[in-house]
Motif scaffolding. Structure first.
Motif, short mmCIF file in Angstrom:
data_model
loop_
_atom_site.label_atom_id
_atom_site.label_comp_id
_atom_site.label_asym_id
_atom_site.label_seq_id
_atom_site.Cartn_x
_atom_site.Cartn_y
_atom_site.Cartn_z
N LEU A 238 27.17 40.50 55.81
CA LEU A 238 28.34 41.12 55.17
C LEU A 238 28.77 40.40 53.90
CD1 LEU A 238 30.40 41.93 58.39
CD2 LEU A 238 29.35 43.57 56.82
N PHE A 239 27.97 39.44 53.46
CA PHE A 239 28.34 38.67 52.27
C PHE A 239 28.51 39.56 51.04
CE2 PHE A 239 27.21 36.29 48.42
CZ PHE A 239 28.12 35.24 48.49
N GLU A 240 27.55 40.45 50.78
CA GLU A 240 27.64 41.31 49.60
C GLU A 240 28.83 42.27 49.69
OE1 GLU A 240 25.94 41.07 46.76
OE2 GLU A 240 25.00 39.27 47.61
N ALA A 241 29.14 42.72 50.89
CA ALA A 241 30.28 43.63 51.07
C ALA A 241 31.59 42.96 50.72
CB ALA A 241 30.32 44.15 52.51
N THR A 242 31.64 41.63 50.81
CA THR A 242 32.87 40.91 50.49
C THR A 242 33.30 41.16 49.06
OG1 THR A 242 32.34 39.21 52.12
CG2 THR A 242 33.95 38.62 50.46
N LYS A 243 32.35 41.40 48.17
CA LYS A 243 32.69 41.68 46.78
C LYS A 243 33.52 42.97 46.67
CE LYS A 243 28.46 39.33 45.35
NZ LYS A 243 27.13 39.44 44.71
N ILE A 244 33.18 43.95 47.49
CA ILE A 244 33.96 45.18 47.54
C ILE A 244 35.36 44.88 48.05
CG2 ILE A 244 34.11 47.50 48.53
CD1 ILE A 244 31.05 47.29 49.00
N HIS A 245 35.43 44.05 49.08
CA HIS A 245 36.71 43.77 49.73
C HIS A 245 37.65 43.03 48.80
CE1 HIS A 245 34.22 43.99 53.69
NE2 HIS A 245 34.32 45.14 53.06
N VAL A 246 37.11 42.12 47.99
CA VAL A 246 37.96 41.39 47.05
C VAL A 246 38.52 42.34 45.98
CG1 VAL A 246 38.04 39.52 45.35
CG2 VAL A 246 36.77 39.22 47.47
N VAL A 247 37.71 43.27 45.52
CA VAL A 247 38.19 44.27 44.56
C VAL A 247 39.34 45.07 45.18
CG1 VAL A 247 37.59 46.41 43.35
CG2 VAL A 247 36.04 44.46 43.27
N LEU A 248 39.16 45.53 46.41
CA LEU A 248 40.20 46.32 47.08
C LEU A 248 41.47 45.49 47.29
CD1 LEU A 248 38.11 48.28 49.74
CD2 LEU A 248 39.22 49.20 47.69
N GLN A 249 41.31 44.23 47.61
CA GLN A 249 42.49 43.37 47.77
C GLN A 249 43.28 43.29 46.46
OE1 GLN A 249 40.28 40.04 49.13
NE2 GLN A 249 40.16 40.78 51.23
N ARG A 250 42.59 43.16 45.36
CA ARG A 250 43.26 43.13 44.06
C ARG A 250 43.96 44.46 43.78
NH1 ARG A 250 41.91 39.43 40.01
NH2 ARG A 250 41.43 37.41 40.96
N LEU A 251 43.28 45.56 44.03
CA LEU A 251 43.84 46.88 43.73
C LEU A 251 45.08 47.18 44.58
CD1 LEU A 251 40.62 49.09 43.47
CD2 LEU A 251 41.94 48.07 41.60
N LEU A 252 45.07 46.70 45.84
CA LEU A 252 46.15 47.01 46.77
C LEU A 252 47.20 45.91 46.85
CD1 LEU A 252 43.91 48.55 49.59
CD2 LEU A 252 45.40 49.80 48.01
N GLY A 253 47.06 44.86 46.04
CA GLY A 253 48.04 43.78 46.03
C GLY A 253 48.05 42.95 47.30
N LEU A 254 46.86 42.74 47.88
CA LEU A 254 46.73 41.99 49.13
C LEU A 254 46.12 40.61 48.87
CD1 LEU A 254 45.26 44.86 51.32
CD2 LEU A 254 47.66 44.18 51.13
N PRO A 255 46.43 39.62 49.70
CA PRO A 255 45.84 38.29 49.52
C PRO A 255 44.35 38.29 49.84
CG PRO A 255 47.08 38.37 51.57
CD PRO A 255 47.37 39.66 50.85
N THR A 256 43.61 37.43 49.19
CA THR A 256 42.19 37.26 49.48
C THR A 256 42.00 36.05 50.38
OG1 THR A 256 41.46 38.26 47.40
CG2 THR A 256 39.91 36.78 48.50
#
Length: 302
Positions: A238-256
């Motif tokens: 799931l390492f590569e998927a984490t890049k998607i998750h960090v983008v979504l965290q930024r877009l939704l104002g969530l902590p990484t």
């Protein structure tokens, strides 16, 4: 901040050695830091999830002495949160409807003018067919139901990435996260990815399926934030998927969170264990007389 980890299994089959390793590692990490360990049941795939598997996995975790705080979070109880996030992204025109089938995507990706088809975290990188058909503006209208919704990674990366000076007169845009595991190629520390890389190597991933208001990428980001997870412990796959998750965290104002991607438990042929590997099921080892300490030894946690 209290270190908080979680284990988030899907009740679609028996708990096997790979699951046990991930759960034990996350639990040990939390206990060593005097932190919290939480459980989440990822039951969004109602066609494959079954109560018998949930009962079995809870029993197996208790047998392993993996004890979680409070009641488990259930994704099936969080549809409202997923819909709300999708509404926000739709209003900002960061997601768009996609009517392509897998066959359509494969055909478009294999077209001569596209060159060699590229693979991303979700398989073939989407060629942008439906993105190029969206008529703007559209965010003021209602979010469509019963259709797949994709993230416009070009816009998302532009919003979420930070500006960096890379040399005399040169600039670049990057986004990153802290990795304490080993990634996929031994990466550790501050992992960064460029705006260009996000667009070309990940592409427009699905954030909502036709039959469900959400996807793994969207739900895991929202659920980790809701549970206050500070350290995500999960497999290298799931390492590569984490890049998607960090983008979504930024877009939704969530902590990484900090991420720890651990090695995968494999069979004798080097293949990653899956739900179909009943021969490696914890319940089978239990029936044969194994102890929780035996399981720890099998996965290298002694």
């Amino acid at each position: 901040m209290t270190l908080t980890t979680r284990f988030a299994p899907s009740p679609t089959g028996p708990l096997h050695l790979g699951h046990a390793y991930s759960a034990l590692l996350a639990y040990d990490m939390a206990m060593a830091a005097g932190g919290r360990f939480l459980l989440r049941i990822e039951d969004i795939d109602q066609t494959r999830c079954h109560p018998k598997w949930e009962i079995q996995l809870l029993d197996d975790l208790n047998w392993l002495s993996v004890h979680w705080e409070g009641a488990p979070m259930r994704q099936s109880d969080r549809l409202g949160a997923y819909r709300s996030a999708l509404d926000s992204l739709w209003q900002r025109e960061l997601i768009y409807p996609c009517h392509c089938t897998r066959r359509d995507i494969a055909a478009a990706a294999a077209a001569p003018q596209e060159g060699a088809a590229l693979l991303g975290p979700d398989g073939l990188i989407y060629p942008g067919t439906c993105r190029n058909r969206v008529i703007k503006p559209y965010g003021d209208g209602p979010r469509p139901e019963g259709v797949a919704l994709r993230l416009n990674m070009s816009l998302a990366a532009a919003i979420s990435c930070d500006h960096h000076v890379t040399g005399p007169g040169a600039t670049d845009w990057h986004i990153g996260f802290d990795e304490t595991g080993a990634g996929t190629d031994g990466e550790t520390g501050d992992i960064t990815m460029s705006r260009d890389g996000l667009e070309k190597e990940i592409g427009d991933v699905v954030l909502s399926r036709r039959d469900f208001p959400g996807s793994y990428h969207l739900s895991v980001v929202l659920d980790d934030a809701a549970q206050g997870i500070t350290h995500v412990v999960r497999g290298q796959d799931l390492f590569e998927a984490t890049k998607i998750h960090v983008v979504l965290q930024r877009l939704l104002g969530l902590p990484t969170p900090t991420y720890h991607h651990h090695r995968l438990i494999r069979d004798d042929q080097g293949k990653r264990l899956a739900k179909r590997d009943d021969a490696r099921a914890i319940s089978k080892y239990r029936a044969e007389g194994a102890s929780p300490q035996d399981i720890r030894k099998m996965v290298g946690l002694v």
